[in-house]
Design an enzyme around this catalytic site. Structure first.
Site, PDB file in Angstrom:
ATOM      1  N   CYS A  89      14.031 -12.616  18.680  1.00 47.65           N
ATOM      2  CA  CYS A  89      15.317 -12.998  18.097  1.00 47.65           C
ATOM      3  C   CYS A  89      16.322 -13.219  19.218  1.00 47.65           C
ATOM      4  CB  CYS A  89      15.802 -11.884  17.164  1.00 47.65           C
ATOM      5  SG  CYS A  89      17.387 -12.217  16.378  1.00 47.65           S
ATOM      6  N   HIS A 131      13.062 -15.205   8.639  1.00 45.51           N
ATOM      7  CA  HIS A 131      13.887 -14.591   9.677  1.00 45.51           C
ATOM      8  C   HIS A 131      15.368 -14.943   9.493  1.00 45.51           C
ATOM      9  CE1 HIS A 131      14.361 -13.200  13.983  1.00 45.51           C
ATOM     10  NE2 HIS A 131      15.458 -13.933  13.847  1.00 45.51           N
ATOM     11  N   GLU A 132      15.654 -16.228   9.274  1.00 45.74           N
ATOM     12  CA  GLU A 132      17.051 -16.669   9.173  1.00 45.74           C
ATOM     13  C   GLU A 132      17.699 -16.188   7.877  1.00 45.74           C
ATOM     14  OE1 GLU A 132      18.335 -17.607  11.894  1.00 45.74           O
ATOM     15  OE2 GLU A 132      16.420 -17.942  12.866  1.00 45.74           O
ATOM     16  N   HIS A 135      18.817 -12.701   8.344  1.00 49.05           N
ATOM     17  CA  HIS A 135      20.095 -12.604   9.066  1.00 49.05           C
ATOM     18  C   HIS A 135      21.275 -12.693   8.098  1.00 49.05           C
ATOM     19  CE1 HIS A 135      19.473 -12.321  13.353  1.00 49.05           C
ATOM     20  NE2 HIS A 135      18.608 -13.317  13.358  1.00 49.05           N
TER      21      HIS A 135
END
Length: 163
Positions: A89, A131-132, A135
């Protein structure tokens, strides 16, 4: 359009759930331009708005040269057998840990014209979508590690020169 600095682990914006984008205005357009510019450098698969200090639901992606963005993305579907895969990351630089991710993912959202966007894929795209969107919910990939993996990651973070 500017390549923005990436916020690092410890910055509170990375741990906060992002607000939806209710109005698409010049600020939204500027955010997308900055997200796209920031994801373009080699080695970047995705950049979420909180990584550049903005608490709104948006991210950009750069998968095999295909660059784009999604506003108000929602992880709508994952499938396949979850597998541990190497992941890093930009907000936790220098670390690389096996993270359990689904091999297929689908994100739905909108573009700057308010039209529906559907991103769906396997492999690196599926990993980036998961992953995004994490976030945008205030979750970092290290949160998904095993207890032992998280301890190792935290030790690496404390020993890093950027922390």
């Amino acid at each position: 359009m500017a390549v923005r600095s990436i916020r690092l682990f410890g910055d509170p914006v990375l741990r906060s759930a992002c607000a939806p984008i209710d109005t698409i205005d010049e600020g939204t357009h500027a955010l997308v331009r900055d997200l796209v510019a920031t994801v373009e450098p080699p080695g970047r698969a995705g950049v979420a708005a909180p990584q550049i200090g903005v608490g709104l639901r948006a991210f950009s992606y750069n998968i095999d040269g295909d660059i784009g963005y999604v506003l108000n993305p929602v992880l709508a579907e994952v499938s396949g057998e979850p597998t541990a895969i190497g992941e890093g990351c930009l907000s936790v630089p220098g670390l690389w840990h096996d993270t359990v991710r689904y091999p297929h993912a689908k994100v739905v959202g909108i573009d700057l014209d308010g039209r529906p966007v559907v991103l769906e894929g396997d492999g690196l795209l599926a990993q980036a979508l998961q992953h995004e969107t994490d976030h945008l919910d205030g979750t970092l990939y290290i949160d998904r590690l095993t207890a032992e993996g998280r301890r190792a990651a935290m030790r690496q973070i404390r020993e890093s020169d950027w922390f």
